[in-house]
Design a protein around this motif. Structure first.
Motif, short mmCIF file in Angstrom:
data_model
loop_
_atom_site.label_atom_id
_atom_site.label_comp_id
_atom_site.label_asym_id
_atom_site.label_seq_id
_atom_site.Cartn_x
_atom_site.Cartn_y
_atom_site.Cartn_z
N ARG A 1 0.83 -1.21 0.00
CA ARG A 1 0.00 0.00 0.00
C ARG A 1 0.87 1.27 0.00
NH1 ARG A 1 -3.20 -3.09 3.62
NH2 ARG A 1 -2.23 -2.06 5.40
N LYS A 2 1.92 1.24 0.78
CA LYS A 2 2.83 2.40 0.81
C LYS A 2 3.51 2.60 -0.54
CE LYS A 2 5.54 2.82 4.37
NZ LYS A 2 6.52 2.44 5.42
N PHE A 3 3.84 1.45 -1.21
CA PHE A 3 4.51 1.55 -2.51
C PHE A 3 3.59 2.20 -3.55
CE2 PHE A 3 5.27 -0.45 -6.68
CZ PHE A 3 6.52 0.08 -6.95
N PHE A 4 2.34 1.77 -3.57
CA PHE A 4 1.41 2.35 -4.56
C PHE A 4 1.03 3.80 -4.22
CE2 PHE A 4 0.63 -2.19 -5.49
CZ PHE A 4 0.91 -2.15 -6.84
N LEU A 5 1.26 4.18 -2.97
CA LEU A 5 1.06 5.59 -2.59
C LEU A 5 2.32 6.42 -2.80
CD1 LEU A 5 -1.03 5.16 0.71
CD2 LEU A 5 -1.85 5.94 -1.53
N GLY A 6 3.38 5.73 -3.25
CA GLY A 6 4.64 6.42 -3.51
C GLY A 6 5.48 6.67 -2.28
N GLU A 7 5.19 5.97 -1.15
CA GLU A 7 5.93 6.19 0.09
C GLU A 7 6.94 5.08 0.37
OE1 GLU A 7 3.07 6.54 3.14
OE2 GLU A 7 2.09 8.33 2.30
N SER A 8 7.08 4.12 -0.55
CA SER A 8 8.05 3.04 -0.37
C SER A 8 8.69 2.72 -1.71
CB SER A 8 7.35 1.80 0.21
OG SER A 8 8.27 0.75 0.42
N SER A 9 9.64 1.78 -1.68
CA SER A 9 10.34 1.42 -2.91
C SER A 9 10.07 -0.04 -3.26
CB SER A 9 11.85 1.63 -2.74
OG SER A 9 12.37 0.74 -1.77
N LEU A 10 10.29 -0.36 -4.54
CA LEU A 10 10.09 -1.74 -5.00
C LEU A 10 11.05 -2.69 -4.30
CD1 LEU A 10 8.62 -3.66 -6.92
CD2 LEU A 10 10.35 -3.11 -8.65
N PHE A 11 12.23 -2.22 -3.98
CA PHE A 11 13.23 -3.05 -3.31
C PHE A 11 12.71 -3.54 -1.95
CE2 PHE A 11 16.69 -3.38 -0.22
CZ PHE A 11 17.46 -4.36 -0.82
N ILE A 12 12.09 -2.61 -1.20
CA ILE A 12 11.59 -2.99 0.12
C ILE A 12 10.43 -3.96 -0.02
CG2 ILE A 12 10.53 -2.12 2.24
CD1 ILE A 12 12.05 0.46 1.84
N VAL A 13 9.55 -3.73 -0.99
CA VAL A 13 8.43 -4.65 -1.22
C VAL A 13 8.93 -6.05 -1.55
CG1 VAL A 13 6.45 -5.16 -2.70
CG2 VAL A 13 6.87 -2.81 -1.96
N ASN A 14 9.91 -6.13 -2.45
CA ASN A 14 10.48 -7.43 -2.82
C ASN A 14 11.15 -8.09 -1.62
OD1 ASN A 14 9.63 -7.25 -5.47
ND2 ASN A 14 11.51 -6.23 -6.15
N SER A 15 11.80 -7.27 -0.80
CA SER A 15 12.46 -7.81 0.40
C SER A 15 11.42 -8.42 1.36
CB SER A 15 13.26 -6.72 1.09
OG SER A 15 13.84 -7.21 2.29
N ARG A 16 10.32 -7.65 1.57
CA ARG A 16 9.26 -8.17 2.44
C ARG A 16 8.67 -9.47 1.87
NH1 ARG A 16 10.30 -5.31 6.94
NH2 ARG A 16 9.78 -3.08 6.78
N GLU A 17 8.48 -9.50 0.56
CA GLU A 17 7.90 -10.68 -0.07
C GLU A 17 8.83 -11.87 0.03
OE1 GLU A 17 5.21 -10.95 -3.93
OE2 GLU A 17 7.34 -11.02 -4.46
N SER A 18 10.11 -11.66 -0.13
CA SER A 18 11.09 -12.75 -0.01
C SER A 18 11.08 -13.34 1.40
CB SER A 18 12.49 -12.25 -0.36
OG SER A 18 12.56 -11.84 -1.70
N LYS A 19 10.95 -12.46 2.40
CA LYS A 19 10.87 -12.95 3.79
C LYS A 19 9.63 -13.81 3.98
CE LYS A 19 14.45 -10.76 5.63
NZ LYS A 19 15.58 -11.48 6.26
N LEU A 20 8.51 -13.39 3.38
CA LEU A 20 7.27 -14.15 3.50
C LEU A 20 7.40 -15.51 2.80
CD1 LEU A 20 4.34 -14.43 4.37
CD2 LEU A 20 3.67 -13.17 2.31
N ILE A 21 8.03 -15.50 1.63
CA ILE A 21 8.23 -16.77 0.90
C ILE A 21 9.08 -17.71 1.73
CG2 ILE A 21 9.31 -17.83 -1.12
CD1 ILE A 21 8.53 -15.35 -2.71
#
Length: 463
Positions: free
Chosen positions: A415-435
């Motif tokens: 949500r923060k990424f689509f609002l422009g308050e985060s980066s794709l790198f952080i999203v991918n990092s969070r997703e990798s942790k979840l995987i």
């Protein structure tokens, strides 16, 4: 409007037909096929048949026996002798044998002691072993041991079948693990595709930098690579599972792509494998097939020791036969006409007999030590498995919380990424942790299943 309703209807119908084409094979169904049709399980049944055949062979030592001995010598038109000796013997459980005999001898050069009445001589009597062989002898020992072997074979068969079922369950759990991993990679591949095409559209309208599309494509390719690896792993596990699936004794089955494992195996594993957490204090190891097998082995060796102990006695065989030439008259058999014999033998040093007795005692001691060791080993192993299962339950709770927290963090970061308050790198990092967390949960579940299977194999429970 009607067009969209029709498209939605066709989509739902297509989804339903796709689901209908997928078949789920549960652990219970799978184990049923293995137990009923697997050739090695069938082979295990031969152990009992073999022991039953040996029992029949041992019982054959007590079968009545008919013997006929006929000798004739004729030379230069002279009949030297013509001897017929027919007997019927009935062995009994103890060292006693009943015997009926008919003897007819003629000839010019017949030994005088072989002279009998013209119509032949009948005899009825008994032979008795007075010392060695009276209480127990070789044929008695063989029959008792053969009965023990049948019971021991039943316990050994249960252990052998249990080992096959154990290996089959491990294959099913590996198959389930590979399937769950493939599902995880499919789920996050879809996320990576949506994210990549969304960022690509933003780049095309100038809302994001080109480097973001490159990073999204790298993640997409990594997801595709991991999915391809998981597919190969799933195919290999399916082929391994097929080694245990047979429709009948001659028809092996190969798992097809539309057949999947039951993802809810956790709820049914205890019912299928007949395993659950229990109190070790209430465990009765005397009923364990391994302990029963060793117990029958010890009883068989006890019989062997009794036989060798009996062989230390002198061998005294007594024979007594009533004689008659008119057997149709019962009173014709009297003590005035008889044939008797006594045979006595006794080794002076008994070195052979004492050595055999000592070997029998050593075998018994060895089996007794094995029983003690096996009992302690089983108890400790079951205790360790029980504690390990309890630990898995606690670990599973922590893993569930971790996955839930990682999912929440990923959703918030997206949500923060689509609002422009985060980066794709952080999203991918969070997703990798979840995987990673989901894969660890799958591995933990697989370890839990394998431990349950180990308990099933150790306890040799029946299903």
């Amino acid at each position: 409007m009607r067009f969209y309703i029709l498209m939605i209807f066709l989509f739902i119908k297509g989804l339903a037909s796709a689901q209908d084409s997928i078949s789920v094979i549960t652990l219970a169904e799978y184990m049923g096929f293995v137990k009923t049709y697997h050739p090695i399980v069938k082979q295990a049944n031969l152990i009992i048949k073999e022991s039953e055949a040996k029992l029949m062979k041992a019982r054959g030592s007590f079968d009545p026996k008919l013997e006929v001995d006929f000798d004739r010598k004729k030379f230069k038109n002279t009949e030297y002798y013509d001897k017929l000796n027919a007997s019927f013997k009935i062995p009994t459980w103890y060292g006693i044998e009943f015997k009926g005999n008919f003897e007819e001898n003629t000839g010019d050069f017949l030994n005088p002691e072989a002279n009998v009445p013209i119509d032949g001589l009948y005899s009825a009597g008994v032979s008795v072993s007075l010392a060695q062989g009276l209480i127990i002898n070789k044929r008695m020992a063989m029959l008792k041991q053969a009965k023990m072997f049948v019971n021991q074979a039943k316990a050994d068969r249960q252990i052998l079948v249990n080992n096959i079922l154990y290996e089959a369950t491990l294959s099913y759990f590996n198959w389930l693990k590979a399937y769950n991993e493939k599902r995880v990679y499919e789920e996050f591949l879809a996320n990576a595709e949506i994210r990549f095409y969304g960022i690509k559209k933003k780049y095309e309208v100038g809302e994001t930098a080109a480097i973001d599309t490159l990073e999204a494509r790298i993640v997409l390719n990594n997801r595709q690579l991991n999915l391809e690896k998981s597919k190969i792993k799933f195919i290999k596990s399916s082929l391994e599972l097929s080694n245990y699936l047979w429709l009948n004794e001659n028809t092996p089955v190969e798992i097809r792509n539309n057949i999947i494992p039951n993802i809810n195996t956790l709820q049914s594993i205890d019912d299928v494998l007949n395993t659950s957490l229990f109190h070790l204090e209430k465990l009765n190891l005397e009923t364990h097939p391994k302990m029963q097998s060793l117990d029958y082995k010890l009883k068989s060796l006890t019989i062997e020791k009794r036989l060798q102990l009996n062989n230390l006695l002198p061998k005294i065989d007594l024979q007594y036969n009533f004689l008659s030439q008119t057997p149709e008259i019962s009173r014709s058999f009297s003590t005035s006409a008889y044939k008797s014999g006594l045979n006595i033998s006794f080794p002076l040093f008994l070195r052979k007999e004492r050595a055999q007795l000592k070997l029998a005692k050593l075998k018994m001691q060895n089996t007794q030590f094995e029983i003690q060791s096996t009992k302690v080993t089983l108890k400790n192993k079951i205790d360790a498995i029980n504690q390990e299962l309890q630990s898995f339950i606690i670990q599973n709770k922590y893993t569930g919380v971790i996955i839930s927290d990682y999912s929440t963090m990923l959703s918030a970061e997206e949500r923060k990424f689509f609002l422009g308050e985060s980066s794709l790198f952080i999203v991918n990092s969070r997703e990798s942790k979840l995987i990673d967390a989901k894969l660890k949960a799958i591995q933990l579940e697989n370890d839990f299943f394998k431990t349950k299977a180990t308990l099933f194999n150790t306890m040799v429970t029946s299903i």
